[in-house]
Design an enzyme around this catalytic site. Structure first.
Site, short mmCIF file in Angstrom:
data_model
loop_
_atom_site.label_atom_id
_atom_site.label_comp_id
_atom_site.label_asym_id
_atom_site.label_seq_id
_atom_site.Cartn_x
_atom_site.Cartn_y
_atom_site.Cartn_z
N HIS A 20 0.86 -1.20 0.00
CA HIS A 20 0.00 0.00 0.00
C HIS A 20 0.89 1.24 0.00
O HIS A 20 1.30 1.72 1.06
CB HIS A 20 -0.93 -0.04 1.22
CG HIS A 20 -1.93 1.07 1.27
ND1 HIS A 20 -3.15 0.95 1.92
CD2 HIS A 20 -1.92 2.32 0.76
CE1 HIS A 20 -3.83 2.08 1.80
NE2 HIS A 20 -3.09 2.94 1.11
N HIS A 22 1.29 4.87 -2.36
CA HIS A 22 0.93 5.75 -3.49
C HIS A 22 2.22 6.40 -3.97
O HIS A 22 2.86 7.13 -3.21
CB HIS A 22 -0.06 6.82 -3.04
CG HIS A 22 -1.32 6.25 -2.46
ND1 HIS A 22 -2.47 6.11 -3.20
CD2 HIS A 22 -1.60 5.76 -1.22
CE1 HIS A 22 -3.42 5.57 -2.44
NE2 HIS A 22 -2.92 5.35 -1.23
N HIS A 200 -9.57 1.14 -1.30
CA HIS A 200 -9.52 1.76 0.02
C HIS A 200 -10.94 1.65 0.60
O HIS A 200 -11.91 2.06 -0.06
CB HIS A 200 -9.15 3.24 -0.08
CG HIS A 200 -7.68 3.48 -0.32
ND1 HIS A 200 -7.00 2.96 -1.37
CD2 HIS A 200 -6.79 4.23 0.38
CE1 HIS A 200 -5.73 3.35 -1.31
NE2 HIS A 200 -5.57 4.14 -0.26
N GLU A 203 -11.28 3.32 5.88
CA GLU A 203 -10.18 4.17 6.38
C GLU A 203 -10.83 5.20 7.31
O GLU A 203 -10.55 5.25 8.51
CB GLU A 203 -9.46 4.84 5.22
CG GLU A 203 -8.32 5.79 5.66
CD GLU A 203 -7.64 6.52 4.49
OE1 GLU A 203 -8.18 6.48 3.36
OE2 GLU A 203 -6.58 7.13 4.71
N ASP A 281 1.78 3.97 2.91
CA ASP A 281 0.74 4.82 2.31
C ASP A 281 1.33 6.00 1.52
O ASP A 281 1.51 5.89 0.31
CB ASP A 281 -0.24 5.31 3.39
CG ASP A 281 -1.62 5.66 2.85
OD1 ASP A 281 -1.88 5.42 1.66
OD2 ASP A 281 -2.45 6.18 3.63
N ASP A 282 1.60 7.11 2.19
CA ASP A 282 2.18 8.30 1.55
C ASP A 282 3.34 8.78 2.42
O ASP A 282 3.24 9.79 3.12
CB ASP A 282 1.12 9.41 1.46
CG ASP A 282 -0.10 8.96 0.67
OD1 ASP A 282 -0.02 8.88 -0.57
OD2 ASP A 282 -1.14 8.66 1.31
N1 ADE Z 1 -4.64 8.86 -1.84
C1 ADE Z 1 -3.39 8.90 -1.34
N2 ADE Z 1 -3.39 8.48 -0.07
C2 ADE Z 1 -4.66 8.16 0.25
C3 ADE Z 1 -5.30 7.66 1.40
N3 ADE Z 1 -4.64 7.39 2.52
N4 ADE Z 1 -6.63 7.47 1.36
C4 ADE Z 1 -7.32 7.74 0.26
N5 ADE Z 1 -6.76 8.19 -0.86
C5 ADE Z 1 -5.45 8.41 -0.87
ZN ZN Z 2 -3.74 4.79 0.55
#
Ligand code: ADE
Ligand code: ZN
Length: 334
Positions: A20, A22, A200, A203, A281-282
């Site tokens: 996971h 991005h 997703h 969340e 994630d990011d």
């Molecule tokens: N796009 C990038 N990170 C995300 C996240 N945590 N949830 C939803 N969309 C995303």
């Molecule tokens: Zn994500």
């Protein structure tokens, strides 16, 4: 209690996979600044410190606004290559041997960037990763769920020209108010075209979004899924079918789903027999790549060595690697 140094050492040394991530969320402020200059794209920050200090989020939407603004500096194939290559160097550092990355074409195409430019830059860096470091990968194209079905069908059509480079499709962006059912037809079409599906779900959104992602979108993995603990029947189903949940602890704290890491529900999920693993994630926005997520979470939740092993094993088992590769890697975790 297992010695924390032993656990940290194990995390650093073990081969790992990430499921996971991005790729646009791995855009570090330094590269954002460099690309804004290279491409003469204005960003609302004067320097790198200003970028970093803007990263105070109150929820998912407050993050997405900054994340999409940041993505505006990505223009050429070289930019997508550089972005992906920087992430690969982090993989090498963290001993990630296999990674499955998301990309968001709908945040680039409306700015006049061609699908081909995005996928080629990413793909060239991933091929070099395999050649130079033996790091393998898969690519998953995400639909932006705040956009309409028509725009999503347009990118699906384009993705069909790159089936050799894209293994699956996912669903990201603003969850609340954009339920899975909005994309049922789209995902049916994607499956007919041979793509695997993930989404997703849970969340910030309710457990019903996880149910609908499983039943309507036929997903192989739930991205995040942390809201599942509110629904006993859902937990039963996820445990029975061993559906993977790609949990991202530092992300969840940064986006205020949990007030602090000590209150994250990952350990409860593990103890219920859910197939969870840790992801970043990011990472450029949330303050840590995979090993940091694992180390900080282990400390905050007082995880045992066997918990950490389980998380890493779950990740390999849940990947889109073939069964033989999975078996080979699983043998190496001890
Ligand atoms: N796009 C990038 N990170 C995300 C996240 N945590 N949830 C939803 N969309 C995303
Ligand atoms: Zn994500």
């Amino acid at each position: 209690m297992d010695n924390f140094n032993t656990i940290t050492d194990f995390i650093n040394k073990s081969p790992k996979t990430e499921l996971h991530l991005h790729i646009e969320g791995s855009l570090e402020p330094e590269l954002m600044f460099k690309l804004s200059k290279r491409n003469k794209v204005e960003i609302p920050f004067k320097n790198i410190d200003e970028i970093r200090s803007a990263y105070n989020f109150t929820n998912l939407d407050s993050f997405l606004k900054i994340y999409y603004e940041g993505s505006n500096v990505l223009i050429s194939e070289e930019d997508f290559f550089d972005l992906t290559w920087e992430y690969i160097l982090r993989c090498k550092q963290d001993n990630i041997v296999h990674t499955e990355i998301f990309f968001d074409p709908q945040s680039h195409i409306p700015r006049g960037i061609r699908f081909e430019t995005v996928i080629s830059g990413i793909d060239k860096a991933l091929k070099k990763a395999e050649r130079d470091f033996g790091i393998t990968s898969k690519v998953i194209m995400c639909f932006l769920r705040h956009l309409d079905e028509e725009s999503c069908f347009d990118v699906l059509k384009q993705a069909c020209n790159y089936k050799d480079k894209i293994i699956g499709v996912g669903l990201d962006s603003s969850e609340k108010g954009n339920p899975p059912i909005k994309f049922q037809n789209l995902f049916e079409q994607a499956i007919r075209e041979g793509f695997l599906t993930v989404a997703h779900a849970g969340e910030e959104g309710p457990p019903e979004y996880i149910w609908d992602s499983l039943n309507l979108l036929k997903i192989k993995r739930v991205d995040h899924g942390i809201q599942c603990l509110k629904d006993e029947k859902l937990i039963e189903r996820l445990v029975k079918d061993q559906i993977p949940l790609t949990v991202c602890p530092l992300s969840n704290v940064k986006l205020c789903v949990f007030d602090k890491l000590e209150n994250h529900n990952l350990k409860k999920m593990l103890d219920k027999g859910l197939r969870v693993m840790v992801n970043s994630d990011d990472p450029a926005y949330f303050g840590g790549y995979l090993n940091q997520n694992l180390i900080e979470t282990s400390k905050a939740l007082n995880l045992k060595l066997e918990d950490v092993k389980k998380l890493i094993e779950n990740s390999f088992k849940s990947s889109f690697l073939n069964e033989e590769n999975k078996k080979d890697w699983l043998k190496k975790i001890s």
